[in-house]
Design a protein around this motif. Structure first.
Motif, mmCIF file in Angstrom:
data_model
loop_
_atom_site.group_PDB
_atom_site.id
_atom_site.type_symbol
_atom_site.label_atom_id
_atom_site.label_comp_id
_atom_site.label_asym_id
_atom_site.label_seq_id
_atom_site.Cartn_x
_atom_site.Cartn_y
_atom_site.Cartn_z
ATOM 1 N N HIS A 32 28.214 33.515 42.154
ATOM 2 C CA HIS A 32 28.537 32.511 41.515
ATOM 3 C C HIS A 32 27.719 31.812 42.779
ATOM 4 N N PRO A 33 26.279 30.377 42.081
ATOM 5 C CA PRO A 33 25.624 29.561 43.202
ATOM 6 C C PRO A 33 26.118 28.738 43.571
ATOM 7 N N ASP A 34 27.558 28.314 43.353
ATOM 8 C CA ASP A 34 27.927 27.433 44.349
ATOM 9 C C ASP A 34 28.481 28.182 45.806
ATOM 10 N N SER A 35 28.771 29.322 46.049
ATOM 11 C CA SER A 35 29.109 29.978 47.001
ATOM 12 C C SER A 35 27.781 30.642 47.867
ATOM 13 N N ARG A 36 26.817 30.025 47.666
ATOM 14 C CA ARG A 36 25.672 30.683 48.199
ATOM 15 C C ARG A 36 25.790 30.169 49.989
ATOM 16 N N GLN A 37 26.139 29.132 49.948
ATOM 17 C CA GLN A 37 26.056 28.582 51.545
ATOM 18 C C GLN A 37 26.814 29.677 52.681
ATOM 19 N N GLU A 38 28.488 30.028 51.610
ATOM 20 C CA GLU A 38 29.595 30.492 52.318
ATOM 21 C C GLU A 38 28.900 31.987 52.335
ATOM 22 N N LEU A 39 28.287 32.460 51.406
ATOM 23 C CA LEU A 39 28.168 33.952 51.746
ATOM 24 C C LEU A 39 26.717 33.805 53.015
ATOM 25 N N ILE A 40 26.385 32.998 52.936
ATOM 26 C CA ILE A 40 24.851 33.519 54.301
ATOM 27 C C ILE A 40 26.374 32.742 55.083
ATOM 28 N N VAL A 41 26.983 32.519 55.507
ATOM 29 C CA VAL A 41 28.366 31.669 56.362
ATOM 30 C C VAL A 41 28.961 33.411 56.915
ATOM 31 N N HIS A 42 29.184 34.150 55.650
ATOM 32 C CA HIS A 42 29.778 35.378 55.834
ATOM 33 C C HIS A 42 28.979 36.510 56.370
ATOM 34 N N SER A 43 27.330 36.678 55.878
ATOM 35 C CA SER A 43 26.699 37.845 56.480
ATOM 36 C C SER A 43 26.247 37.848 57.687
ATOM 37 N N LEU A 44 27.109 36.492 58.244
ATOM 38 C CA LEU A 44 26.861 36.728 59.958
ATOM 39 C C LEU A 44 27.929 36.941 60.508
ATOM 40 N N ARG A 45 28.524 37.346 60.115
ATOM 41 C CA ARG A 45 29.984 37.242 60.004
ATOM 42 C C ARG A 45 29.626 39.468 60.617
ATOM 43 N N GLY A 46 28.561 40.150 59.412
ATOM 44 C CA GLY A 46 28.835 41.778 60.115
ATOM 45 C C GLY A 46 28.439 42.120 61.295
ATOM 46 N N PRO A 47 27.061 41.990 61.372
ATOM 47 C CA PRO A 47 26.463 42.245 62.368
ATOM 48 C C PRO A 47 27.401 42.018 63.902
ATOM 49 N N THR A 48 28.139 40.280 63.558
ATOM 50 C CA THR A 48 28.501 39.997 65.470
ATOM 51 C C THR A 48 30.605 41.530 64.966
ATOM 52 N N TYR A 49 31.311 41.477 64.604
ATOM 53 C CA TYR A 49 32.315 42.197 63.967
ATOM 54 C C TYR A 49 31.737 43.789 64.344
ATOM 55 N N ALA A 50 30.748 43.902 63.830
ATOM 56 C CA ALA A 50 29.900 45.516 63.795
ATOM 57 C C ALA A 50 30.207 45.885 65.556
ATOM 58 N N THR A 51 29.537 44.359 65.983
ATOM 59 C CA THR A 51 29.076 44.395 67.532
ATOM 60 C C THR A 51 30.582 44.802 68.625
ATOM 61 N N LEU A 52 31.244 43.536 67.278
ATOM 62 C CA LEU A 52 33.135 44.415 68.491
ATOM 63 C C LEU A 52 33.331 45.328 68.043
ATOM 64 N N TYR A 157 27.451 46.699 56.305
ATOM 65 C CA TYR A 157 27.286 46.569 54.697
ATOM 66 C C TYR A 157 27.710 45.644 54.121
ATOM 67 N N SER A 158 29.214 45.117 54.347
ATOM 68 C CA SER A 158 28.961 43.716 53.724
ATOM 69 C C SER A 158 28.836 42.757 53.228
ATOM 70 N N GLY A 159 27.958 42.192 54.930
ATOM 71 C CA GLY A 159 27.825 41.588 55.716
ATOM 72 C C GLY A 159 26.117 41.083 54.408
ATOM 73 N N GLY A 160 26.059 42.670 54.788
ATOM 74 C CA GLY A 160 24.417 42.325 54.274
ATOM 75 C C GLY A 160 24.390 41.836 52.579
ATOM 76 N N LEU A 161 25.364 42.993 52.025
ATOM 77 C CA LEU A 161 25.860 42.077 50.430
ATOM 78 C C LEU A 161 25.931 40.839 49.995
ATOM 79 N N ASP A 162 26.428 39.931 51.103
ATOM 80 C CA ASP A 162 26.973 38.493 51.405
ATOM 81 C C ASP A 162 25.752 38.283 51.121
ATOM 82 N N ALA A 163 24.651 38.964 52.569
ATOM 83 C CA ALA A 163 22.718 38.537 52.740
ATOM 84 C C ALA A 163 22.142 39.050 50.941
#
Length: 190
Positions: A32-52, A157-163
């Motif tokens: 959904h194009p309306d969710s683009r900004q949300e996907l950007i935010v979610h993509s930042l969680r990938g590296p954050t939680y992978a590190t944790l 991987y999920s963060g990459g899919l979101d990005a």
């Protein structure tokens, strides 16, 4: 950081439910194009939680590394605030966020607070030590270390899919304009 590891495991499982149930199955926000900004935010969680998932059960973080962990927590709080601010508008076309997702987010926020608190209580003394990162498994069962290593890969991987979805969705308006108005594609000529 044994208690922190268990809390992080629960937090990771809650996050997996959120992604699978609400982001993918229920709302399919990657389409959904309306969710683009949300996907950007979610993509930042990938590296954050992978590190944790890698550091918390496996490492002792002394000095500057402890403060980097605290900074990572602060970054995640910022990501969460940004996510909460945009999520309602991002899903408005789908009728908003389901009540269950709101509840899950509240539960996850409480576990996150518990994670930060347990890290500070269990490892706060590390802050004053000379800066050093060492492999120091915390005594949790091997299956937890393996599960968290797998979670680290999955969340990246999920963060990459979101990005990738955010990039793809960002191109859609231009693609529609080209198709609707017969405009030349400016990228076609390289």
């Amino acid at each position: 950081m044994l208690v922190a590891t268990y809390i992080l495991l629960i937090l990771g499982l809650c996050g997996a439910v959120d992604i699978l149930l609400y982001h993918s199955v229920s709302h399919g926000i990657r389409t959904h194009p309306d969710s683009r900004q949300e996907l950007i935010v979610h993509s930042l969680r990938g590296p954050t939680y992978a590190t944790l998932f890698v550091l918390v059960p496996n490492c002792a973080l002394h000095g500057g590394f402890f403060w980097m962990l605290i900074a990572l927590f602060a970054v995640d709080v910022g990501i969460s605030i940004w996510d909460f601010l945009i999520e309602r508008a991002s899903r408005e076309f789908l009728g908003g966020l389901p009540s269950g997702e709101y509840v899950l987010h509240m539960i996850m926020a409480m576990f996150f607070g518990g994670l930060v608190t347990s890290v500070c209580l269990q490892a706060g003394a590390w802050a004053a030590l000379p800066t050093r990162l060492t492999y120091a498994p915390n005594g949790s069962p091997l299956w937890i270390h393996l599960a968290m290593a797998i979670m680290a890969v999955i969340v990246l991987y999920s963060g990459g899919l979101d990005a990738a979805a955010a990039v793809r969705l960002g191109r859609r308006p231009a693609d529609r304009r080209i198709a609707e108005h017969g405009l030349a594609d400016p990228d076609a000529h390289g």
